[in-house]
Structure formats: structure tokens, C-alpha cells
Design a protein around this motif. Structure first.
Motif, mmCIF file in Angstrom:
data_model
loop_
_atom_site.group_PDB
_atom_site.id
_atom_site.type_symbol
_atom_site.label_atom_id
_atom_site.label_comp_id
_atom_site.label_asym_id
_atom_site.label_seq_id
_atom_site.Cartn_x
_atom_site.Cartn_y
_atom_site.Cartn_z
ATOM 1 N N ARG A 1 0.837 -1.206 0.000
ATOM 2 C CA ARG A 1 0.000 0.000 0.000
ATOM 3 C C ARG A 1 0.867 1.250 0.000
ATOM 4 O O ARG A 1 0.589 2.223 -0.715
ATOM 5 N N HIS A 2 1.942 1.219 0.793
ATOM 6 C CA HIS A 2 2.895 2.330 0.779
ATOM 7 C C HIS A 2 3.499 2.508 -0.611
ATOM 8 O O HIS A 2 3.713 3.637 -1.081
ATOM 9 N N SER A 3 3.773 1.397 -1.273
ATOM 10 C CA SER A 3 4.420 1.451 -2.583
ATOM 11 C C SER A 3 3.512 2.082 -3.624
ATOM 12 O O SER A 3 3.981 2.793 -4.533
ATOM 13 N N VAL A 4 2.210 1.822 -3.532
ATOM 14 C CA VAL A 4 1.266 2.452 -4.456
ATOM 15 C C VAL A 4 1.297 3.971 -4.286
ATOM 16 O O VAL A 4 1.342 4.728 -5.270
ATOM 17 N N ALA A 5 1.267 4.426 -3.040
ATOM 18 C CA ALA A 5 1.310 5.868 -2.786
ATOM 19 C C ALA A 5 2.601 6.483 -3.307
ATOM 20 O O ALA A 5 2.591 7.566 -3.918
ATOM 21 N N SER A 6 3.714 5.802 -3.089
ATOM 22 C CA SER A 6 4.997 6.314 -3.567
ATOM 23 C C SER A 6 5.029 6.391 -5.083
ATOM 24 O O SER A 6 5.535 7.363 -5.671
ATOM 25 N N ARG A 7 4.469 5.387 -5.754
ATOM 26 C CA ARG A 7 4.450 5.387 -7.221
ATOM 27 C C ARG A 7 3.593 6.532 -7.754
ATOM 28 O O ARG A 7 3.974 7.227 -8.696
ATOM 29 N N LEU A 8 2.437 6.737 -7.152
ATOM 30 C CA LEU A 8 1.558 7.827 -7.596
ATOM 31 C C LEU A 8 2.220 9.189 -7.392
ATOM 32 O O LEU A 8 2.071 10.106 -8.218
ATOM 33 N N LEU A 9 2.973 9.318 -6.311
ATOM 34 C CA LEU A 9 3.659 10.576 -6.042
ATOM 35 C C LEU A 9 4.753 10.828 -7.078
ATOM 36 O O LEU A 9 4.929 11.953 -7.554
ATOM 37 N N ARG A 10 5.470 9.771 -7.445
ATOM 38 C CA ARG A 10 6.518 9.923 -8.475
ATOM 39 C C ARG A 10 5.918 10.305 -9.821
ATOM 40 O O ARG A 10 6.568 10.960 -10.637
ATOM 41 N N GLN A 11 4.671 9.881 -10.061
ATOM 42 C CA GLN A 11 4.008 10.206 -11.325
ATOM 43 C C GLN A 11 3.471 11.632 -11.355
ATOM 44 O O GLN A 11 2.934 12.064 -12.367
ATOM 45 N N GLY A 12 3.607 12.351 -10.230
ATOM 46 C CA GLY A 12 3.214 13.747 -10.198
ATOM 47 C C GLY A 12 1.828 14.032 -9.672
ATOM 48 O O GLY A 12 1.361 15.179 -9.749
ATOM 49 N N LEU A 13 1.135 13.010 -9.138
ATOM 50 C CA LEU A 13 -0.201 13.251 -8.607
ATOM 51 C C LEU A 13 -0.127 14.054 -7.316
ATOM 52 O O LEU A 13 0.754 13.819 -6.483
#
Length: 401
Positions: A349-361
């Protein structure tokens, strides 16, 4: 003793599609239990759960009954659990009386009802607090009546700090224990016990919100995890679809276990989370790869069952829902296949948030995807956004580069 109910017992197991071999094992366990009851001078009315526990704990370790008898504890426990359901369904065995479950068990049941009906806490939180309070009450009172007026600040502090058993608790663990005890004392205060002031004396651990960094998996590690579900993995398609829900949507393990077929809208491409931690209904977009994995499981591996859950048991009884532990075990086994020592499923779940943040969301959209009530809960992921943090970092004093 159980002769008149053997046919019902066999039908019960057959209806739940237990294999013939398993049915024979369970019948052997029941016959062994009946033999022991007769030797102890006990009748059908005495064949309750308490007698079953005595049979497993006192007789099986020293059993010298002639073959063929079953002596494996987990087989006997399972067989007797089914037997008690059948006997009660036939009216041959009385339901356990509330007084038979003991003062602590009765107290914990009332505490759980309070947390559910009054506080509106999630099932996982209630289970955790019941376990903590149960350990405290058992250590303090044993089988004696609960004299809560005799509780002292020192006893509560020793339990939270772990000074009584020589253990050293982390700040996070101490905070969980403090929250559980304070919740219980508020419950008893509402019931009229003079313990409300004790809640303020329980020590508070120095555990600052958002102080730690969340552990996340890199995109390469996510690919490695998803690639670990080879053909030799038992129930491979179910396991892979579950993990895709965790890595693509950031669902909690309990939410994956509770997904229903009616929650999937294939035409709209959405997934409804109707049994989440916040007790509200949320609608999420269903990613293509996640939907493909779920569809592949539904068409190619899911057994025929009346259960409306998406992910069902692959061993008897098929019509009963899976538990959260099944999802957690699947993830931990995947970790081991990758050669990792990680154990926490929430990392995904943490990894999903980190990925979305890297994508600029923006954090607001990330909070919506993860269904956080407060934006502060999502703010912690900004601490692992190395690219954006580098852009605002100030030079170290004295350095020229």
C-alpha cells in the motif's frame, strides 16, 4: 453414543465437499472421542467443547488406544468442531450458557460490542484491542472475578512498559497498548465503574506522528514480486489476482478478502469497496491488468460455489469466505520466493502511494485513491519523494558545490 448422528455428520461433510479421505479421518477422530467419553463415564450431554479440549490436551499426548485411531491434534480439533455444529443443529447438545465462558471472555465480548456500536471501530482494531485488554485482565485477575476498583496506576504502567516480563517494547507498540487500555477504561467508566481517572495516568510513549519513513518497494521490486507466481504455485491465479489488487490499487488485505462479485462493474471498469476500514463505500477505477488477472482467475481457477466472494476457498468447505490471513500468507510466501526478509503486507500500500507521487499526482488525489480521511495521513509519502525533495534542498553550510 454418536451412532444416531453419524448419517447427519457424513451429510454435513459431504455437503461441504470434503474429500472422501478427509471424511474418513474425521469419522475416526469422532469414534476416538466417543471411546474416551465412555471410558470417562461421560454421556452425550457432556460431549461439549470443554470435553473436547480435555480430550486433546490430556488424553492424546498419552493415548495408547488400539489402532486404528486418529491422534493428530489438528485433525481431532477440526473433526470435533464439525461434530459440535451437527449435534447442536440436531438439538442433541445444548448451546453453551453465557456463564460458562468465564468472566474475562464475557467482559471482552461486551467491550467488543461497545467498540463496534458506540465507537464505530473497524473489526481489525477491535480484535487488536480485545487481545491487548484480554492479556492485561488475564494477567491481573486470572479466573477470579474482575475487581476493577482495585486497579492501580502502577499495574497499568508495568503492563504498558513491559517491565513486569522483562521485555522491551517499541514506542509504537506502547502506543497501541495505551490506546487499548484507555478505550477499555472509558467503556468501564460508562458502565459506572470509578476508573475514568486511571485513563489519564497511563504513560504515553514518545511516538510522534509522521516521524518515521514508510518502507516502499521500487518498481523493479514490484515487477520481481509479480513475476514470482510461477506455474508451480498452488492456486496461482487466485494468488496473482490478489497481489495485483494490492500493488495496483493499494487495497488493504482485509478489503481484498471481502471483495464480492457484485462489487465489480466490468462495463464501467470500476471496483466498489463497500466493506473498508472507514465503513463507507468507495468507487475505484479498475486497472486493465488488475481486471485481467481477476477475470483469468474467475474463468480458469475459481471453484464452483454459492459464495459470492471474488476470492474463495480452494479446499473444503468451499462455501465459506476466506479470511484476511489467506491474503497475508500469499504475500509473505511471495516475499520469501523473492529472497526477501520482509513480512508486512502494508508495504504494498505504501508502494502504491509512492508510485503515484513519483508520477506527479497531488497528495489530495493520492489520499482519495488510498481512501484516507485526513490529508495528513498521506503527507508522510512526501518524505520519500527524493526527486522533489532534492529540488528544494538547501546547500550544506560551508560547501561550495
Amino acid at each position: 453414543m454418536f451412532g444416531p448422528y453419524v448419517a447427519q455428520y457424513c451429510c454435513y461433510l459431504r455437503d461441504r465437499r470434503y474429500a472422501t479421505h478427509t471424511r474418513h479421518i474425521y469419522l475416526g477422530c469422532v469414534a476416538h472421542f466417543a471411546r474416551w467419553l465412555a471410558a470417562e463415564g461421560l454421556g452425550l450431554e457432556d460431549a461439549d467443547e470443554q470435553a473436547g479440549r480435555r480430550f486433546v490436551s490430556t488424553h492424546l499426548p498419552h493415548c495408547d488406544c488400539p489402532s486404528p485411531v486418529r491422534r493428530t491434534p489438528h485433525e481431532v480439533r477440526a473433526a470435533l468442531a464439525h461434530l459440535h455444529r451437527v449435534l447442536r443443529g440436531c438439538g442433541a447438545l445444548a448451546a453453551p450458557q453465557p456463564g460458562e465462558i468465564g468472566p474475562i471472555a464475557s467482559e471482552l465480548a461486551a467491550f467488543d460490542r461497545y467498540m463496534s456500536a458506540v465507537r464505530g471501530l473497524a473489526a481489525s482494531t477491535r480484535r487488536q484491542r480485545v487481545r491487548i485488554v484480554g492479556a492485561f485482565l488475564t494477567g491481573r485477575f486470572g479466573n477470579r472475578p474482575l475487581a476493577l476498583a482495585d486497579l492501580t496506576t502502577a499495574e497499568l504502567s508495568r503492563f504498558v512498559l513491559g517491565s513486569g516480563d522483562g521485555s522491551r517494547r517499541s514506542a509504537g507498540t506502547m502506543q497501541l497498548m495505551t490506546d487499548a487500555l484507555r478505550c477499555y477504561l472509558r467503556f468501564r467508566s460508562l458502565a459506572g465503574d470509578p476508573v475514568g481517572a486511571l485513563a489519564k495516568t497511563i504513560p504515553t510513549a514518545a511516538h510522534w506522528r509522521l516521524a518515521s519513513l514508510p518502507e516502499v518497494l521500487s518498481p523493479a521490486e514490484i515487477d520481481q514480486l509479480l513475476g514470482s507466481f510461477g506455474e508451480a504455485i498452488p492456486s496461482r491465479k487466485r494468488a496473482y489476482a490478489m497481489v495485483r489488487c494490492l500493488t495496483d490499487l493499494g487495497l488493504r488485505a482485509a478489503e481484498v478478502a471481502r471483495l464480492q462479485l457484485d462489487d465489480l462493474d466490468w462495463q464501467a471498469g470500476t471496483l466498489r469497496i463497500a466493506h473498508g476500514k472507514s465503513r463507507r463505500t468507495d468507487l475505484l477505477p479498475l486497472p486493465v491488468e488488475t481486471g485481467r488477472a481477476i477475470a483469468d482467475y474467475l474463468h480458469g481457477e475459481r471453484p464452483t460455489t454459492t459464495n459470492r466472494a471474488v476470492f474463495v476457498r480452494h479446499v473444503a468447505p468451499y462455501d465459506e469466505p476466506i479470511r484476511t490471513g489467506v491474503v497475508q500468507r500469499i504475500v509473505r510466501e511471495a516475499y520469501r520466493r523473492c529472497g526477501w526478509t520482509r513480512t508486512r503486507v502494508h508495504i504494498l500500500r505504501h508502494s502504491v502511494a509512492s508510485r503515484l507521487l513519483r508520477q506527479g499526482l497531488p497528495l489530495k488525489e493520492i489520499a482519495d485513491v488510498l481512501r484516507h480521511r485526513s490529508l495528513d495521513t498521506s503527507a508522510i509519502y512526501a518524505k520519500v519523494d527524493d526527486v522533489r525533495l532534492t529540488a528544494i534542498a538547501l546547500p550544506w553550510p560551508g560547501r561550495t558545490e
